[in-house]
Design an enzyme around this catalytic site. Structure first.
Site: not given
Ligand code: NAD
Length: 428
Positions: A107, A219, A221-222
């Protein structure tokens, strides 16, 4: 990340320790697996548009590469810390192992807020991140991807820099590229759809018809957007979503009892997944506090924003009606909240299983990039469904047979696979 004292790496290690206690892991293997193999921390100086130089902090952590090259996203976030990146890299190791793809865990991150950066400044950060790590990442060692607040454009800048440094084309160096520039069809949908493939299987096992369920999502988002899209396609209804409001520096929940309309909400959402609350109010949405998404009277909760959102302090606010929690985000639930969820018998689809669709499709992208031959979208999503469904069934079978909490069952499978690879290589 609301709680400054929260250490996601300590949480990732606590989750690991809980399962390592039940596995027959010797002390040396345990010590090796509970820490990253390699970590890079570095400065990224950028000449800003106003002529000043600003130094950003960059990270890359490679947790374990026994099963294959490291794989994991790069996040741009103002509160990014090395401990967040360590935790996320460790979760990537388990994630790749639980869906049985030949990759390890990594990451990366940069402490920055792209809301306040021009495109040129962001490009400099991307290129400089690669310059700092050009010898330590690559298609055969560590393959980055987009994550929170990074996009296909960021990946292309990074790829371009990597290819310039190494003097050849390496489309398999990075995934999440734009379609037409080596990106895979279906990657944009993959994580959100993967959450719903596993949710669909969980509902089957619980003998619940998706048409009879309503959900609340954190959320927008994507991950959240595509999870909502597919959940609606299989018959479900989302009554609440929440997101971060950049201007107010706080989150809000948007509620509509007869179901949110994904397409009209998308028209009033910025590219960071922030919904315009004045326009939403005009469309008839009730605007509630950020945490309200968790307290809704729904069957399904889908946390798909950030880590550390369902905690010991708020888990008791989950409605008695909730039957399934499908974790789209990484690390949304703390170990204290896990205890409450387990005691209440809520079926949890743990993050590194539920949201593994993204990395699985990234793996497909890498395979296609390396072959220079690209599949149709239906083929990509069909393969993704097969992988996610078989991973879900393996974990739920393990949970049933050994009477384990779903998160622990997923860990048992993943850790056993990684430990075996380390032993086979003669590392431990
Ligand atoms: P994104 O940047 O596209 O969207 C994040 C969303 O969360 C935005 O709508 C934002 O407004 C909202 N948000 C941020 N802080 C919030 C808060 N305090 N309360 C409520 N909402 C808040 O990110 P994404 O790609 O959708 O990723 C979401 C999560 O899923 C992250 O944990 C990420 O690590 C994880 N994940 C993403 C992928 C992927 O392929 N995108 C894959 C695996 C896991």
């Amino acid at each position: 990340m609301d709680d400054k004292s929260f250490n996601p790496f300590a949480m990732a290690q606590a989750q690991f320790d809980k399962v390592a206690d039940t596995l027959d892991l010797d002390g040396g293997t345990r010590e090796f697996l509970r820490n990253p193999m390699r970590e890079y921390q570095f400065s990224i100086p950028v000449r800003m548009d106003d002529g000043t130089t600003h130094t950003f902090r960059g990270f890359r952590v490679q947790h374990n590469d026994a099963r294959g090259p490291c794989k994991g996203g790069i996040r741009f976030h103002p509160q990014e810390t090395i401990n967040t990146v360590r935790a996320l890299s460790m979760w990537m190791t388990w994630k790749c192992a639980v869906v049985d793809i030949p990759l390890g865990g990594g990451k990366g991150g940069v402490v920055c807020d792209p809301h306040n950066l021009s495109a040129r400044e962001q490009e400099q950060i991307c290129r400089n991140w690669v310059r700092q790590l050009a010898k330590n990442v690559g298609p055969l060692s560590d393959i980055p991807a987009p994550d929170v607040m990074t996009s296909a454009q960021h990946m292309l800048w990074m790829l371009d820099e990597f290819e310039a440094i190494h003097g050849a084309k390496y489309p398999g160096f990075i995934t999440g590229k734009p379609v037409g520039m080596g990106g895979s069809l279906g990657r944009t949908e993959a994580t959100g759809f993967g959450v719903i493939y596993t949710l669909r299987e969980a509902l089957k096992q619980l003998d619940i018809r998706p048409e009879e369920t309503v959900a609340s999502v954190q959320g927008f988002g994507n991950v959240a957007q595509y999870a909502i899209r597919l959940y609606e396609q299989i018959g479900g209804k989302v009554v609440c979503v929440s997101c971060w409001d950049q201007a107010d520096q706080k989150s809000y929940s948007f509620k509509k009892d007869d179901g949110v309309n994904l397409d009209t909400l998308l028209e009033i959402t910025d590219r960071f997944g922030g919904i315009d609350k004045d326009k939403a109010r005009d469309l008839g949405y009730e605007i509630l506090a950020g945490e309200a998404w968790l307290e809704q009277d729904v069957d399904i909760l889908i946390p798909a924003a950030l880590e550390n959102q369902i905690t010991g302090a708020n888990a008791d606010k989950i409605s008695p009606r909730v039957k399934v929690i499908a974790e789209g985000a990484n690390g949304p639930t703390t170990p204290e909240a896990d205890k409450v969820i387990e005691e209440r018998g809520i079926f949890i689809i743990p993050d590194f299983l539920a949201n593994a669709g993204g990395v699985t499709c990234s793996y497909f992208e890498q395979v296609q990039s390396n072959m220079n031959y690209f599949w149709e979208k239906d083929e990509v999503l069909g393969k993704l469904d097969v992988k996610m469904t078989s991973a879900f069934i393996a974990v739920s079978d393990m949970a049933r047979k050994r009477k384990l909490y779903m998160r622990d069952a997923a860990y048992v499978i993943a850790i056993a696979r990684v430990a075996q690879a380390c032993r086979d290589r003669g590392w431990v």
